[in-house]
Every structure is written in C-alpha cells, then in structure tokens.
Design a protein around this motif. Structure first.
Motif, PDB file in Angstrom:
ATOM      1  N   SER B  39       0.713  -1.175   0.269  1.00 25.50           N
ATOM      2  CA  SER B  39       0.038   0.111  -0.134  1.00 25.50           C
ATOM      3  C   SER B  39       0.832   1.352   0.185  1.00 25.50           C
ATOM      4  O   SER B  39       0.551   2.276  -0.476  1.00 25.50           O
ATOM      5  CB  SER B  39      -0.954   0.129   1.111  1.00 25.50           C
ATOM      6  N   GLU B 103      -5.298  -4.030   0.404  1.00 30.13           N
ATOM      7  CA  GLU B 103      -6.431  -3.363  -0.225  1.00 30.13           C
ATOM      8  C   GLU B 103      -7.161  -2.693   1.117  1.00 30.13           C
ATOM      9  O   GLU B 103      -7.561  -1.574   1.207  1.00 30.13           O
ATOM     10  CB  GLU B 103      -7.468  -4.465  -0.478  1.00 30.13           C
ATOM     11  N   ARG B 106      -5.242   0.530   1.686  1.00 37.60           N
ATOM     12  CA  ARG B 106      -5.370   1.351   0.673  1.00 37.60           C
ATOM     13  C   ARG B 106      -6.745   1.939   1.190  1.00 37.60           C
ATOM     14  O   ARG B 106      -6.812   3.234   0.895  1.00 37.60           O
ATOM     15  CB  ARG B 106      -5.448   0.762  -0.527  1.00 37.60           C
TER      16      ARG B 106
END
Ligand SMILES: Nc1ncnc2c1ncn2[C@@H]1O[C@H](COP(=O)(O)OP(=O)(O)O)[C@@H](O)[C@H]1O
Ligand SMILES: [Mg+2]
Lengths: 248, 223
Positions: B39, B103, B106
């Motif tokens: 990230s 994810e 993020r």
C-alpha cells in the motif's frame, strides 16, 4: 525604510494549461506589514496563497523571500514552507494527536529542536490564546474556534517569516469568529508579517496596512484600507463593496 | 456421542490447534507487513514496482489458497526449490493475506482527508514525514474494520493446510475419521476447536472497532 519580505512578480498559474487562474500577479509585502486580499469566491485567492508556500506549482513568474528567489524545485520546497506558514479555512488538526503533540510535531521533526524547549514555547503561546488547559485534549474535544486558534499556534511555532491565512473564520460558527480574529489582531500588533484572505471586511479594514482586491485571477486594485473602503479607485471594487453592503 | 473417545483424543486437537495458531500467527504477521509495503508503494506511486504490486494483488486475490499451496508444495520442487510443509503454509498465507491487507490499508489511506497532507506539508515536513506521522497513523485507524475481518478470514483459510501434509486441526480430524470412523465426534471437536481459536479474536476485533469508531484515536475521556 522597512525590509522587503516577499516579492511576487508576474505570477501565472493554470490548473489545465488553458484557463489562467492567476494572471500576472505582482505585489510585495514588507516585514511587519499586513495585507488583506479581498475578492469574490473563485477569483484565485486560495490558489495564490498555495503558490506562495509551494503547495501548488507556478507556471511563470518569480517569488522572492527577503530578496532571494524561491526555488520551486521539489526537493527543496519544504525548506520554504518552514519560512512561510499557512493556516487553512478548515480548522483541521491532526486528529490522532493531542493538542500538545499537534504543536510539537513539526518543530521537532523539521527543525530538530528539543522537545522540552518546544513544549515550553507551545505553553506560552497556548496561554496567549487562552487554551493552556486543553493541551492534553484531543482535537475532537475542542470547538471550531478553539481548534483554529490551536492551528494558528501550530503554524507560529515554526517561527515563520510570513504567515498566510486563508479564510480562517469562514467555516466557523458566528460566535467563534471573534475569538479567532482577536488572536490575529494581536499577532499583527507584535509585528508578524501576514497575508490574510478574508470575507470579514470590517476585520480587513482594522488589521490590514494594504488591501489587495482580486477578480478573475487578476489584481484589480492595491490600496490603503481607509481609501479602499471609502473611495475605491476602481469601479469593480466599488461594485464588490456595494454588493457586500459595506460601501457608504 | 462417545465422550470417552473424545477425551482420549483431545490432546491431538490441542497439538493441531497449536500448529494452526503458530502458522497463522506468522503468516498473518507477514501478510500485514507485505500489505503495508504494497500500500505504501501504491501510495507513493513508485513506477514499475507499482505495476508489479498490481499484478501480485490480482493474482493473489483471484486464486484459492489451496491452489497456491499446491504450486508451492508440488510445483516448485520441479524447478529445484524444495520447501518444507510449514514454509509452504506460511508463504501461502502471506501471499494470500498480503493482498487483502494491502486493500484494507489502501481504503484507509484513501480516507485520510487531503487537507491533512496539505497542512502537514505547509508546516515544512517532507513527503516521507507527512506519510509517517500524519497519514499512516490515520490510515491504519481507518482500516481497522477491514483489517479485522481479514484476520478472521485468514484464520479460517488455514483449514486447507492439511493438503500439504501438516498435522493441523483438519488433518487430525480426517485422520480420526479414517482410523476410527468416529465422524460425528471428530467433526464436533473440529468445530469446537475452531470456535475456541476464533471467538477471542472475533471479540477482540469487535472491541477494537468499537474503540476506533466511538472514541476516535484511543481517547477515553469525554465526548
Ligand atoms: N486543484 C484544482 N484543480 C483545478 N481547478 C482548481 C483547483 N483548485 C481551484 N481550482 C479553480 O481555480 C479557481 C480559483 O479557485 P480558488 O483559488 O480556490 O479561489 P478562491 O480561494 O478565491 O475562492 C476556481 O475556479 C477553482 O474552480
Ligand atoms: Mg478560497
């Protein structure tokens, strides 16, 4: 003759290479002077301030700090920001830190000053803005006006040469506007060099040595406050003041 | 159900649970590190590496852990890379979990207000300082809910480790069924074992989420 602090020469800026948001901006500010920038919303005031401390890039033109041309090169730009502080409209503090931690962070990490020394200075400034008892609180426990006063202290602790204030009371409830403007007025008295974007015309009149009136990315008029608010040089400034009901 | 049989076999489940917990802890820890790294690379928009990370995330999210384990355990030896069962399990879980954690972080990063960055920059901080002291802590706090559900998801995924000959909970269960035909007892103990492993994590996560949501950033007093 006072020392020249900031000189802006023929500054141009567009976000899309088509419409000029700032069109040939030229002005200067001396040490200890206060300039108020007025103008309808969308005329480029925030963009101008962001260009002055390197948050936005400049297409053309020169900015000089104390006679030295500011390098807009990316790697050096944070050095300029140390010297030109900025306070924003949204009174955002860092939400995950206490008030004291908010204040200490930048002087400690950027200027590598001793924590104790910064804390001592922070306390003095907090006393001046009447918020010493909040030093260990988190931002969400403070009102908007209190947060904005802390944000001003946070910028001051970096000991900037110039302070840029972008509509710092625009997002506040009316009853909190006064306490924040009071802090700015006192700063002006201590000789802080400031460029203040504001919609508070009475305040601009009281605090500023010079008024800059902007429209559509251009400077329309630079004038003394007394004259600007009684007999503006340009018709556009007159219309602007009339629309604000401030022109007698 | 044959309780005396269950009592006599409990130790097997304890051993299996220990192994599951051990592999899961290490795998999840590495997954968090990989996720954080990915990230950050995406956030800083580092060219080329960013694309590689993108490919990894798609690959990792769109293949089952079982297939990933088979590849590591049966595929890699064909090109001369021999990994132990445990190594396979940890690498597999890291490979799978890394993308899920990336994810989660993020989303957390995307939800940090842009103005926070501007403010920190205007105070003279470098990009890296801004990230480290202002953006990242807030991003982590934002990503706690997804982060927690990922941990539970990864814990459950460990049930395929038996496929690479690890004596984890699933393996023990299949063994008992194979040897003694005590299907009900074995499965019952398997469910209970996973519950014992997962419930505390689940409760811990709920508490953590509540803390982040209601008392933002770990402050107990007031509102
Ligand atoms: N990041 C940006 N990208 C593109 N256009 C922008 C951006 N920021 C501001 N603008 C545009 O630039 C103009 C001037 O905006 P701004 O400087 O915020 O004006 P003001 O502060 O005087 O209200 C507006 O038309 C606005 O839509
Ligand atoms: Mg603005």
């Amino acid at each position: 003759m006072k020392e020249m602090m900031l000189e802006v020469e023929h500054l141009k800026k567009s976000y899309d290479n088509k419409n000029l948001i700032l069109d040939d901006i030229t002005f200067s500010i001396k040490k200890g002077e206060v300039i108020s920038i007025l103008g309808p919303s969308g005329c480029g005031k925030s963009t101008l301030l962001k260009c002055l401390n390197g948050l936005e890039s400049v297409d053309e033109g020169v900015i000089k700090l104390k006679g030295e041309k500011i390098e807009t090169e990316k790697r050096k730009i944070h050095k300029i920001r140390e010297k030109i502080g900025m306070v924003f409209q949204s009174y955002d503090l860092f939400p995950h830190m206490t008030i004291m931690e908010n204040l200490v962070l930048a002087p400690r990490k950027v200027q590598k000053r001793k924590k104790e020394e910064i804390q001592e200075e922070a306390k003095q400034l907090l006393i001046r803005v009447g918020l010493l008892d909040k030093k260990d609180n988190y931002p969400r426990q403070l009102s908007g006006g209190q947060k904005q006063r802390v944000a001003i202290v946070r910028a001051l602790l970096m000991k900037p040469e110039v302070l840029l204030l972008d509509e710092i009371t625009a997002a506040l409830d009316p009853e909190m506007v006064c306490e924040v403007l009071q802090v700015v007025l006192e700063l002006a008295k201590t000789g802080m060099t400031m460029i203040i974007v504001t919609h508070e015309l009475q305040f601009a009149k009281a605090v500023a040595d010079t008024i800059i009136f902007m429209e559509k990315g251009r400077i329309i008029e630079i004038n003394h406050p007394e004259q600007f608010f009684s007999i503006p040089k340009t018709d556009r400034a007159k219309q602007f003041l009339e629309s604000r009901g401030k022109f007698q | 159900m044959d309780t005396s049989f269950m009592q006599s076999q409990v130790f097997l489940y304890i051993e299996g649970a220990k192994l599951t917990l051990y592999l899961a802890s290490i795998g999840i820890l590495f997954a968090i590190l990989v996720g954080l790294l990915c990230s950050i690379i995406r956030y800083l928009n580092i060219p080329i590496i960013r694309q590689i990370v993108g490919v990894y995330i798609e690959l990792s999210r769109n293949t089952p852990l079982l297939i990933q384990l088979f590849f590591l355990y049966f595929g890699l030896p064909k090109i001369g890379i021999l990994l132990s069962s445990k190594q396979c399990a940890i690498i597999g879980l890291t490979f799978l979990g890394g993308s899920y954690m990336a994810e989660a972080f993020r989303t957390g990063l995307d939800n940090v207000a842009h103005i926070q960055k501007d403010i920190a920059l205007s105070l003279g901080m470098t990009q890296i300082q801004v990230f480290q002291y202002v953006v990242l802590p807030q991003a982590i706090s934002n990503s706690i809910p997804v982060f927690c559900s990922n941990i539970i998801f990864l814990m459950k995924e460990t049930s395929v480790f038996s496929a690479v000959a690890l004596a984890d909970l699933m393996f023990v269960t299949k063994d008992l069924i194979g040897i003694y035909y005590k299907t009900d007892e074995a499965l019952f103990m398997l469910v209970v074992s996973y519950l014992i492993l997962l419930l505390p994590i689940s409760i811990g996560c709920t508490l953590l989420e509540r803390k982040v949501r209601y008392a933002e950033y770990g402050n107990r007093s007031a509102i």
